[in-house]
Design a protein around this motif. Structure first.
Motif, short mmCIF file in Angstrom:
data_model
loop_
_atom_site.label_atom_id
_atom_site.label_comp_id
_atom_site.label_asym_id
_atom_site.label_seq_id
_atom_site.Cartn_x
_atom_site.Cartn_y
_atom_site.Cartn_z
N ASN A 145 -9.60 -1.62 -7.19
CA ASN A 145 -9.29 -0.29 -7.72
C ASN A 145 -8.49 0.61 -6.79
O ASN A 145 -7.79 1.50 -7.25
N LEU A 146 -8.58 0.36 -5.49
CA LEU A 146 -7.90 1.25 -4.55
C LEU A 146 -6.98 0.50 -3.59
O LEU A 146 -6.33 1.10 -2.75
N GLY A 147 -6.94 -0.82 -3.71
CA GLY A 147 -6.09 -1.61 -2.83
C GLY A 147 -4.65 -1.64 -3.32
O GLY A 147 -4.36 -1.37 -4.49
N THR A 148 -3.74 -1.99 -2.42
CA THR A 148 -2.33 -2.16 -2.75
C THR A 148 -1.85 -3.46 -2.11
O THR A 148 -2.11 -3.71 -0.93
N ILE A 149 -1.14 -4.26 -2.88
CA ILE A 149 -0.57 -5.49 -2.36
C ILE A 149 0.87 -5.61 -2.84
O ILE A 149 1.30 -4.86 -3.73
N LEU A 150 1.59 -6.54 -2.28
CA LEU A 150 2.93 -6.87 -2.76
C LEU A 150 2.83 -8.12 -3.63
O LEU A 150 2.27 -9.13 -3.21
N HIS A 151 3.38 -8.01 -4.83
CA HIS A 151 3.29 -9.14 -5.75
C HIS A 151 4.41 -9.03 -6.79
O HIS A 151 4.97 -7.94 -7.00
N ARG A 152 4.75 -10.14 -7.39
CA ARG A 152 5.76 -10.15 -8.45
C ARG A 152 5.05 -10.38 -9.78
O ARG A 152 4.66 -11.50 -10.12
N PRO A 153 4.85 -9.33 -10.57
CA PRO A 153 4.19 -9.49 -11.87
C PRO A 153 4.96 -10.44 -12.78
O PRO A 153 6.18 -10.64 -12.63
N LYS A 154 4.28 -11.01 -13.74
CA LYS A 154 4.90 -12.01 -14.62
C LYS A 154 6.03 -11.44 -15.46
O LYS A 154 6.94 -12.18 -15.86
N PRO A 203 12.37 -9.18 -6.36
CA PRO A 203 11.53 -9.00 -5.17
C PRO A 203 10.12 -8.56 -5.57
O PRO A 203 9.91 -8.04 -6.67
N LYS A 204 9.18 -8.74 -4.67
CA LYS A 204 7.81 -8.31 -4.92
C LYS A 204 7.75 -6.79 -4.88
O LYS A 204 8.51 -6.13 -4.18
N ILE A 205 6.80 -6.25 -5.62
CA ILE A 205 6.62 -4.80 -5.67
C ILE A 205 5.17 -4.46 -5.35
O ILE A 205 4.29 -5.33 -5.37
N LYS A 206 4.92 -3.17 -5.09
CA LYS A 206 3.56 -2.71 -4.81
C LYS A 206 2.78 -2.60 -6.12
O LYS A 206 3.24 -1.97 -7.07
N ILE A 207 1.62 -3.24 -6.13
CA ILE A 207 0.78 -3.18 -7.33
C ILE A 207 -0.69 -3.13 -6.91
O ILE A 207 -1.02 -3.39 -5.76
N ARG A 208 -1.55 -2.76 -7.87
CA ARG A 208 -2.97 -2.94 -7.68
C ARG A 208 -3.27 -4.45 -7.80
O ARG A 208 -2.70 -5.12 -8.66
N PRO A 209 -4.16 -4.96 -6.99
CA PRO A 209 -4.45 -6.40 -7.06
C PRO A 209 -5.09 -6.79 -8.38
O PRO A 209 -5.74 -5.98 -9.05
N VAL A 242 -7.21 -6.33 2.94
CA VAL A 242 -7.57 -5.10 2.24
C VAL A 242 -9.08 -4.98 2.05
O VAL A 242 -9.67 -3.93 2.36
N ALA A 243 -9.71 -6.03 1.54
CA ALA A 243 -11.13 -5.94 1.17
C ALA A 243 -12.07 -6.12 2.35
O ALA A 243 -13.24 -5.75 2.26
N GLN A 300 -1.76 -2.39 6.97
CA GLN A 300 -0.97 -1.16 7.11
C GLN A 300 -0.42 -0.71 5.76
O GLN A 300 -0.46 0.48 5.41
N LEU A 301 0.09 -1.65 4.98
CA LEU A 301 0.65 -1.32 3.67
C LEU A 301 -0.40 -0.70 2.77
O LEU A 301 -0.15 0.33 2.13
N ALA A 302 -1.57 -1.31 2.70
CA ALA A 302 -2.63 -0.78 1.83
C ALA A 302 -3.13 0.56 2.34
O ALA A 302 -3.44 1.47 1.54
N PHE A 303 -3.19 0.72 3.66
CA PHE A 303 -3.64 1.99 4.25
C PHE A 303 -2.69 3.13 3.92
O PHE A 303 -3.11 4.26 3.63
#
Length: 757
Positions: free
Chosen positions: A70-79, A86-92, A190-191, A236-239
């Motif tokens: 709910n509060l984390g941020t990761i880099l990922h490429r949604p479907k 490129p990957k973008i910032k999303i909630r896991p 993150v977790a 650092q990214l999630a923070f």
């Protein structure tokens, strides 16, 4: 095939994950009561976890999992994005893998039950009947609760919420090895790391913990600075992207209520100025330090400094890419001491690694297959073996997840099977299947696949290595030093404060010189002499001077007792001048009255022995090679008349002889003890475990194996000389000595058991 019952015991099947997700955060004004109450409830759930309906029953969601999803941020490429985007910032995503990870980690942190459960507990004191029971071990009637193992208890579904978790067990460690990808590094960052830092290691959210917060200490490291740096970049990214910031009408920004003002850095080796919750605030005319002092330490583990985490008291230690971290057993020993207070283990170590790297570092495999010896959480596999946690490839592929994040197991499993079937048909790239199995294993044993051409007794060697890895007294019992010559010209062995080269593959350090390692003392007859051929030597030399380039071959020399058929001495290393090593070999031959069989591709050693008037210490080219059709002729003069000119056939036979020797019943030991059980050379064992034939792309220099090839072939020659070519009516000196040796030393040695591991 998959055993669904065993899989579901690790990876829970979620019925409705939306009940555990917040969705969009409300934008309450920071000075409003709604803002205060909302974020207090969020913090409480981040620390204590939450309960929600999952189908007909209630499921517990650990606090760090709630925070991650709910509060984390990761880099990922949604479907929905192009595959090349490129990957973008999303909630896991909240998948079965994250549930399993969170459940396993809370168990490692000492989880023992829920405060409102009046029937069951997973407190180990109840299981072990220690008699030292916490009040939470008893039900409302004063009776002991029923015990359920941790990993089962935490996954249990309930009729209703059972309150906050209890932590009455000692901490354990968690090792996770599995297929590439899957998100294990993001979850760890993150977790586990960020969560522990932000909430100061709190286990409950009360007025007292709010007023008097703790100070969490997290240590993050790896054998490669780049790997741990990548992991902390995720932290650092999630923070920096915590949700909840508020933008006022004048453009000023109030950061997330979870944000901390920090000092220090996340760079490698930041022990003098770690990333920490500490900041200055001016009170009147003075600047004062505030903050909980929670900190993240970042160290790099090396062969020279496996104790980089020592001196600290981290509640959490994380090692990224453990399979690329050499000497992990020594590192683990140091980590264990750092997480103990008296005899109580308060901290947990998390070791994560990728399957494709496992074959490079043997120690990771040792720990993985022996979880109890290293205080790791233990998991039962389909073959009923117990190991650390293995994540198969089909649980890491998002293409096979349903709407609740559960893996479509059969479909995913069959996908990887079909990939392998296609690779089996590839007759050109024969190693492709090996790489597929290493990087995308379906069962844990595939992570440790070695080349099919490795004929050494892997299981037996692993067993011996595991004992040596955990028995420092055995490693310390050998005598380290060098051969010297006294004023009368006699050779003696001088013990010194030096260390042998045991690392393999050799990665380079100041210890490239190495030293001699005497595993057992020389044995002499009644006259104080050592009969010829009691000891023989095997030597793989080099010609070139210089020991600055650790990628060059090492010189390796072994001495072998032909009666006990045990290795009694080793010197492997690379001296600045090649002749410095040659001289140690020459002196060893004089000391043991040994003849040395060497690889004669290089002429330097022969030239040196000629200069030193010591050609009598060199073995003639064994005739048994010609007898067996392994060479066509034997040289009559010079270097070609001595030693062995190795080729594919001689090397193959030498390895066959090594294998046969390893599996022999050990001399004067109880039935079932074999020579492989008594090997004391750590480097030699490592070379055998990682051996690959010359045509393999995984081949590395195995100098000790080459030296042992020389030795074992010469041992066959000696056996021929002392049996087939001996006068049957006349006992040789070695026969007589062997009788006295058995009588004088056989039973005595068995009694003191010097070499029984």
């Amino acid at each position: 095939m998959i055993d669904p019952e065993k899989i579901e015991s690790i990876f829970p099947v979620i019925k409705n994950r939306n009940n555990f997700l917040i969705g969009e955060f409300p934008t309450y004004h920071p000075e409003s009561l709604d803002y205060l109450e909302f974020w207090k409830s969020i913090k409480k759930r981040c620390i204590e976890g939450m309960w929600a309906k999952d189908g007909e029953y209630y499921r517990y969601c650990p606090g760090n999992l709630f925070f991650y999803a709910n509060l984390g941020t990761i880099l990922h490429r949604p479907k929905h994005l192009p595959k090349t985007a490129p990957k973008i910032k999303i909630r896991p995503d909240l998948r079965d893998f994250e549930w399993a990870f969170a459940y396993n980690w809370i168990c490692a942190r000492g989880f023992s039950g829920f405060e409102l459960d009046d029937e069951y507990t997973c407190c180990e004191d109840v299981n072990l009947h220690t008699g030292k029971y916490d009040a939470s071990c008893f039900n409302s009637k004063g009776e002991l609760k029923k015990y359920i193992p941790q990993l089962q208890y935490i996954r249990k579904l309930w009729e209703g919420p059972k309150g906050k978790p209890l932590y009455k067990n000692e901490a354990k460690n968690l090792m996770l090895l599995g297929a590439r990808g899957g998100g294990k590094s993001w979850f760890t960052a993150v977790a586990i790391i960020l969560h522990e830092f932000l909430f100061d290691g709190a286990r409950e959210y009360t007025d007292e913990t709010i007023k008097y917060p703790g100070s969490a200490e997290i240590f993050v490291g790896s054998g490669l600075a780049g790997k741990s740096s990548e992991l902390l970049a995720k932290v650092q990214l999630a923070f920096e992207n915590l949700p909840g910031q508020y933008i006022y009408s004048d453009g000023k920004i109030k950061p997330s209520p979870l944000y901390k003002h920090t000092s220090g850095s996340l760079k490698p080796n930041n022990l003098n100025s770690p990333f920490r919750h500490e900041y200055k605030k001016k009170i009147g005319n003075d600047w004062k330090l505030y903050g909980t002092k929670s900190k993240i330490l970042h160290g790099v583990f090396t062969m020279e400094n496996p104790e980089v985490a020592a001196g600290n008291r981290p509640g959490t230690i994380v090692i990224e890419e453990v399979a690329l971290t050499p000497n992990i057993t020594a590192i683990h020993g140091s980590n264990t001491a750092a997480q103990l207070v008296d005899s109580t283990k308060f901290g947990s170590s998390l070791y994560i690694g990728t399957a494709g790297n496992i074959y490079k570092i043997i120690e990771s495999e040792i720990i993985f297959k022996d979880p109890h010896s290293f205080d790791m959480l233990s998991f039962t596999n389909d073959d009923n073996t117990e190991t650390c946690w293995f994540v198969p490839a089909y649980f890491t592929n998002n293409d096979f997840k349903d709407e609740n994040g559960n893996t479509k197991q059969e479909e995913a499993y069959n996908y990887y099977v079909e990939r392998r079937n296609k690779l089996k048909k590839d007759k050109i790239n024969k190693s492709a299947l090996d790489y597929e199995m290493l990087n995308y294993p379906l069962i844990y044993t595939e992570m440790f696949v070695r080349s099919g051409d490795n004929r050494f007794p892997i299981s037996e060697l692993r067993h011996t290595y595991s004992i040596l890895s955990t028995r420092k007294d055995l490693l310390d019992s050998s005598i380290k030093g060098f051969f010297e010559i006294d004023e009368k010209g006699n050779v003696y062995y001088k013990q010194e404060d030096v260390e042998p080269v045991r690392e393999f593959p050799f990665r380079g350090n100041e210890n490239i010189n190495g030293c001699g390692e005497m595993f057992e003392p020389v044995v002499k007859n009644a006259n104080g002499d050592v009969p010829l051929y009691t000891y023989i030597g095997g030597f793989d030399p080099v010609d070139d001077d210089g020991n600055y380039n650790y990628k060059n071959s090492l010189q390796s020399f072994f001495v072998f007792n032909t009666i006990t058929r045990r290795i009694v001495f080793e010197y492997t290393g690379r001296t600045r001048l090649a002749e410095e090593f040659y001289e140690q070999v020459r002196r060893a031959a004089l000391y043991y009255n040994a003849v040395v069989c060497y690889e004669n591709q290089k002429k330097g050693f022969y030239g040196y022995m000629t200069k030193m008037n010591s050609l009598h210490l060199l073995a003639d080219t064994p005739e048994i090679l010609k007898d067996n059709g392994l060479i066509s002729s034997i040289g009559m003069i010079g270097n070609k008349s001595k030693g062995i000119h190795s080729n594919i056939r001689t090397n193959s036979w030498g390895i066959d002889l090594q294998i046969s020797w390893m599996l022999e019943q050990a001399y004067n030991k109880e039935e079932g003890i074999r020579n492989v059980d008594l090997i004391r050379s750590v480097g030699y064992i490592k070379e055998c475990l990682l051996y690959a034939p010359p045509n393999s792309d995984k081949r590395v220099n195995t100098d000790r194996i080459s030296s042992m090839n020389m030795l074992m072939i010469f041992a066959e020659e000696i056996n021929k000389i002392t049996t087939n070519l001996r006068n049957p009516d006349k006992k040789s000196e070695i026969d007589i000595f062997k009788q006295h040796y058995d009588k004088a030393f056989g039973k005595k040695r068995s009694k003191i058991n010097l070499y029984r591991l």
